[in-house]
Write an enzyme that holds these catalytic residues in place. Structure first.
Site, short mmCIF file in Angstrom:
data_model
loop_
_atom_site.label_atom_id
_atom_site.label_comp_id
_atom_site.label_asym_id
_atom_site.label_seq_id
_atom_site.Cartn_x
_atom_site.Cartn_y
_atom_site.Cartn_z
N GLU A 1 -5.22 -5.00 10.47
CA GLU A 1 -4.50 -3.87 11.05
C GLU A 1 -4.96 -2.88 11.96
O GLU A 1 -5.66 -2.34 11.85
CB GLU A 1 -4.50 -2.94 9.30
CG GLU A 1 -5.97 -2.38 8.90
CD GLU A 1 -5.36 -1.23 8.36
OE1 GLU A 1 -4.77 -0.85 7.41
OE2 GLU A 1 -7.04 -0.17 8.67
N GLY B 1 2.27 2.56 11.43
CA GLY B 1 3.22 4.09 11.45
C GLY B 1 3.87 4.55 12.13
O GLY B 1 4.23 5.28 12.72
N ASN C 1 0.57 -0.95 -0.11
CA ASN C 1 0.12 0.01 0.08
C ASN C 1 0.71 0.97 -0.41
O ASN C 1 1.45 1.36 1.03
CB ASN C 1 -1.05 -0.03 1.20
CG ASN C 1 -1.83 1.37 1.71
OD1 ASN C 1 -1.87 2.38 0.41
ND2 ASN C 1 -2.87 1.84 2.34
N GLY D 1 4.90 1.02 4.68
CA GLY D 1 7.22 1.72 4.51
C GLY D 1 7.62 1.15 3.39
O GLY D 1 8.25 1.47 2.44
N HIS E 1 -9.33 1.08 4.93
CA HIS E 1 -8.09 0.91 5.27
C HIS E 1 -8.26 2.15 6.88
O HIS E 1 -9.24 3.26 6.60
CB HIS E 1 -7.31 1.64 4.25
CG HIS E 1 -5.48 1.92 5.46
ND1 HIS E 1 -5.27 2.91 5.94
CD2 HIS E 1 -4.73 1.20 5.07
CE1 HIS E 1 -3.61 2.39 6.14
NE2 HIS E 1 -3.90 1.02 5.87
N GLU F 1 -6.66 4.30 7.80
CA GLU F 1 -6.70 5.86 7.49
C GLU F 1 -7.75 7.08 7.07
O GLU F 1 -8.35 7.39 6.86
CB GLU F 1 -4.90 6.13 6.43
CG GLU F 1 -3.83 6.03 7.94
CD GLU F 1 -2.46 5.73 6.46
OE1 GLU F 1 -1.76 4.81 7.24
OE2 GLU F 1 -2.85 5.76 5.74
N SER G 1 2.95 -2.45 10.43
CA SER G 1 4.14 -2.54 10.55
C SER G 1 4.80 -3.47 9.51
O SER G 1 6.18 -4.25 10.26
CB SER G 1 4.57 -1.91 11.45
OG SER G 1 4.15 -0.86 11.88
N LYS H 1 -0.24 4.13 -0.47
CA LYS H 1 -1.01 5.96 0.47
C LYS H 1 0.16 6.43 -0.84
O LYS H 1 -0.61 6.77 -1.97
CB LYS H 1 -0.36 5.33 1.86
CG LYS H 1 -0.46 4.42 2.67
CD LYS H 1 0.35 4.21 4.06
CE LYS H 1 -0.03 3.32 5.10
NZ LYS H 1 0.35 3.34 6.06
#
Length: 324
Positions: free
Chosen positions: A239, A245, A81, A307, A167, A169, A285, A83
């Site tokens: 998640e 993050g 992902n 990330g 998600h 976010e 993560s 983002k």
């Protein structure tokens, strides 16, 4: 009485219990203690839960039933992902570099979900490889006055195969709810897309010991109205919001337990065979250092990678970990 009503009585009896300690099994475990899952409501009658079973037996029964699920019947899926990262030119190069590193790694399905403006260039970078390009969101309407939104049919015509829905976010920053997640999921499936559906608890819910209730509620609401055939085109990503993050990661045991809870709920909704075949990812993560230990767990079938998916070498290392 039915398994559902019996489990409801057990839940009432145990509602006042606090979260159990973790015994200091790592930083995340110390901060966010495990709560062992009990038999969720709605398990299939075919399981044959004894009417007079006690709480310790319910825990033992549920855990042993989950462990009988054959992981070999499920497809490992490693999805990135991105983002809001990468311009189109950066996307093309990054995907091409990733494709070169994962060539021949056919032990897992590989997906990169990129920003809308990167889809075409990412597809160019992935040409000739086994990488599928996905999107990060989709609207539930076919068309209309929804400025800035993208419909499922638009994504389909762009050659997109997968889309992330729900998600954390999106829920946190853009007022996404379980109702809109459900509507988006239905729209995506109707257009022939495959869905990566995200669920997970926030910090306060984990610390309050209600992770099981939150995961059960989200899973049921987000899948409402879907058939068992629909479920064949759905991946669920667990998640834990507190691990996204933040540098914190759920312990392998916590990840396995949470994914097992989700699988149990799906069994109650669609039956054991559907639950056994459902791919459930971990999405908090996961990186090249912890992937192997997380992916070794019985109920963890892949990862939704943030990330680390932006760095081809790191993402390829996670794909390597999923080959076993």
């Amino acid at each position: 009485s039915s398994p559902a009503s019996h489990a409801s009585r057990i839940n009432k009896k145990t509602a006042s219990r606090g979260a159990e300690g973790s015994g200091g099994a790592g930083k995340a475990a110390a901060l966010f203690p495990l709560r062992r899952s009990i038999c969720p409501s709605g398990l299939p009658d075919a399981i044959g839960l004894p009417d007079a079973i006690g709480l310790p037996d319910v825990k033992k029964f549920t855990e042993s039933w989950i462990l009988k699920m054959n992981k070999a019947k499920r497809t490992a899926v490693i999805a990135g992902n991105w983002k809001m990262n990468m311009t189109p030119s950066e996307a093309k190069k990054t995907v091409a570099d990733t494709a070169a590193l994962v060539a021949g790694k056919d032990g897992a399905k590989i997906i990169l979900c990129v920003p809308f403006v990167d889809i075409a260039s990412a597809q160019c970078g992935a040409e000739g490889s086994a990488i599928s390009i996905g999107a990060q969101n989709v609207h539930f309407a076919e068309k209309g006055a929804f400025t800035g939104e993208i419909s499922a049919s638009m994504l389909k015509e762009c050659g997109v195969e997968y889309v992330i829905i729900g998600h954390s976010e999106r829920r946190q920053y853009f007022a996404e709810t379980d109702e809109t997640v459900n509507k988006r999921t239905k729209a995506a499936l109707a257009a022939g897309l495959k869905v990566i559906l995200c669920v997970g608890e926030v910090l306060e819910q984990r610390q309050s010991g209600i992770t099981e209730e939150i995961l059960s509620m989200q899973t049921k609401l987000d899948l409402a109205g879907l058939t068992a055939d629909d479920l064949k085109n759905v991946i669920i990503a667990y998640e834990p919001v507190w691990a996204i993050g933040t540098g914190l990661t759920a312990t392998p045991e916590q990840a396995d337990e949470a994914c097992g809870i989700i699988r149990s709920v799906v069994a109650g909704l669609y039956g054991g065979a559907a639950a056994e075949g459902l791919t459930i990812q971990y999405g908090g993560s996961m990186n090249e250092k912890n992937a192997a230990e997380l992916l070794a767990k019985e109920n963890v079938d892949g990862g939704l990678i943030g990330g680390a998916s932006l760095v081809p070498e790191k993402f390829a290392a996670i794909v390597d970990a999923a080959q076993a």
